[in-house]
Design a protein around this motif. Sequence first.
Motif, PDB file in Angstrom:
ATOM      1  N   ILE A   1       0.841  -1.206   0.000  1.00  0.00           N
ATOM      2  CA  ILE A   1       0.000   0.000   0.000  1.00  0.00           C
ATOM      3  C   ILE A   1       0.875   1.255   0.000  1.00  0.00           C
ATOM      4  O   ILE A   1       0.609   2.217  -0.735  1.00  0.00           O
ATOM      5  N   LEU A   2       1.936   1.252   0.824  1.00  0.00           N
ATOM      6  CA  LEU A   2       2.826   2.416   0.869  1.00  0.00           C
ATOM      7  C   LEU A   2       3.463   2.664  -0.495  1.00  0.00           C
ATOM      8  O   LEU A   2       3.527   3.809  -0.966  1.00  0.00           O
ATOM      9  N   LEU A   3       3.919   1.588  -1.160  1.00  0.00           N
ATOM     10  CA  LEU A   3       4.540   1.743  -2.482  1.00  0.00           C
ATOM     11  C   LEU A   3       3.534   2.271  -3.494  1.00  0.00           C
ATOM     12  O   LEU A   3       3.856   3.121  -4.329  1.00  0.00           O
ATOM     13  N   MET A   4       2.294   1.789  -3.419  1.00  0.00           N
ATOM     14  CA  MET A   4       1.280   2.229  -4.375  1.00  0.00           C
ATOM     15  C   MET A   4       0.847   3.672  -4.117  1.00  0.00           C
ATOM     16  O   MET A   4       0.416   4.366  -5.044  1.00  0.00           O
ATOM     17  N   LYS A   5       0.950   4.140  -2.873  1.00  0.00           N
ATOM     18  CA  LYS A   5       0.634   5.540  -2.605  1.00  0.00           C
ATOM     19  C   LYS A   5       1.741   6.454  -3.131  1.00  0.00           C
ATOM     20  O   LYS A   5       1.503   7.626  -3.425  1.00  0.00           O
ATOM     21  N   GLN A   6       2.955   5.892  -3.258  1.00  0.00           N
ATOM     22  CA  GLN A   6       4.039   6.658  -3.876  1.00  0.00           C
ATOM     23  C   GLN A   6       3.854   6.695  -5.386  1.00  0.00           C
ATOM     24  O   GLN A   6       3.974   7.745  -6.008  1.00  0.00           O
ATOM     25  N   GLN A   7       3.560   5.540  -6.003  1.00  0.00           N
ATOM     26  CA  GLN A   7       3.179   5.441  -7.416  1.00  0.00           C
ATOM     27  C   GLN A   7       2.313   4.210  -7.557  1.00  0.00           C
ATOM     28  O   GLN A   7       2.724   3.102  -7.230  1.00  0.00           O
TER      29      GLN A   7
END
Length: 461
Positions: free
Chosen positions: A191-197
């Motif tokens: 989720i953290l990675l997807m909020k970055q991209q």
Amino acid sequence: MDQTLIEQLNQWHEEDEHQRIVDSLLAIPEEEREYEVVSRMARAYNNLGLYEEALNQFEKISEAGQHDPLWHYRVGFALYHLKRYEDAAQAFSTSDKLEAGDQHTELWLKWSLQKAEKQQRQERRMATRREAAMESRGSGAEEVPFSNMSLVDFWDDSEYARNSYLSEPPTDELITSIEEELGYKLPSSYILLMKQQNGGIPRNTCFLTEEPTSWAEDHIAITGILGIGREKRYSLCGDLGSRFMIEEWGYPDIGVVICDCPSAGHDVVMLDYRACGRDGEPEVIHIDQEDDYEITFLAENFEAFISGLVSEEEFDTSEEDKEADLYKVAQGEFSPLLGELCGQVTEVENIEQKIRSICTQIVEEKGHFSFHADELSYLMYDVQFWLYTKSYPDSSRERYLAIYEKMIAFGGEFGQCGYAPGWITEWLDRRMHEVRIVEEDGRLRFTDQFAVEVVKQLREA
């Protein structure tokens, strides 16, 4: 068993008409089915992929089969494809003891032992993970994901990535909705990675493996990472997302498909929730559809997977592969069928060397041994057709397409370990359109003029 029936069954087996074998033998009253009848029926079920039914048939003749190496071999074949690898290894081992030295038995025994060992490692790892998950419930706060890794240059920007993968950063509401649709809680690191991209293609696309896969001996490759959403084709709930791969491609429903691979659907990377439950921290695994959905462990969690991605440049073996293929086409033993066909040729001297010469040119030009739609590949399609129909002039289109792979595609030492049937049908359709191959009474053959041209090209090779 009647000799006429035996010959018919053998012909159907060669033509891959296994359902016709089953139907024919089922017509025999059960009380009249002797050992050979049941054995052939079980083999046909194996070839149809109906392994449980094959085992049911083998069980009926188990007492009589105990001293028959072929019975144990075929039982092992069924058990192997049911992923009962330890049992399969035992069956192949018994077959090998009864008839030592059979290469096929030894190969299947080797594969079974390797798979059994891998299966045992996986079961031990999952048991450990389940125990750890139980102990960690309710124990303190988690560390912030990727605190020891910079994500500044993680993604590769391209128009294809933007069009196929990249969505707007997901809202908390969208994340909850996607999790409910998938039935799994997504890892905090993902989720953290997807909020970055939110989805895309990373710069580094390879991951080291301890075991070989269909992609390579020591690593797998990904095409991209699916984002959280529904709009983009390659997003978790998109047209080619996780549910599609599970429901349409048959991948096991044990988690979430998180990455697609260069094989265009024939292997994927998944989050595996079997050990942790639907709300736990999943492992990351590779699943190979080409190898009966074989599972290979990659990483303990998504963060470890992302941290372990490396550049494909580290695995550039093109020169080594080319040298290996050059040696193969120069020295590799021909398949039994190709050797038999070459033995019937009188029109061309040193026919085997001529074939090796053409294939050497192919490897030199492409860097690997494969046939596609280029001029030299078409020549090799022509040569194989000429060789086969010269010895078997009654060949129909169906029979030739079925037998093709036994010449070079899966030809053992002098082989390609696979082929795309579409290339063969495209070549055949083109030759028929050009009236270089004609069909008469269901039989295919070269025109006399084109056969002369093929022979001339062979002589000049």
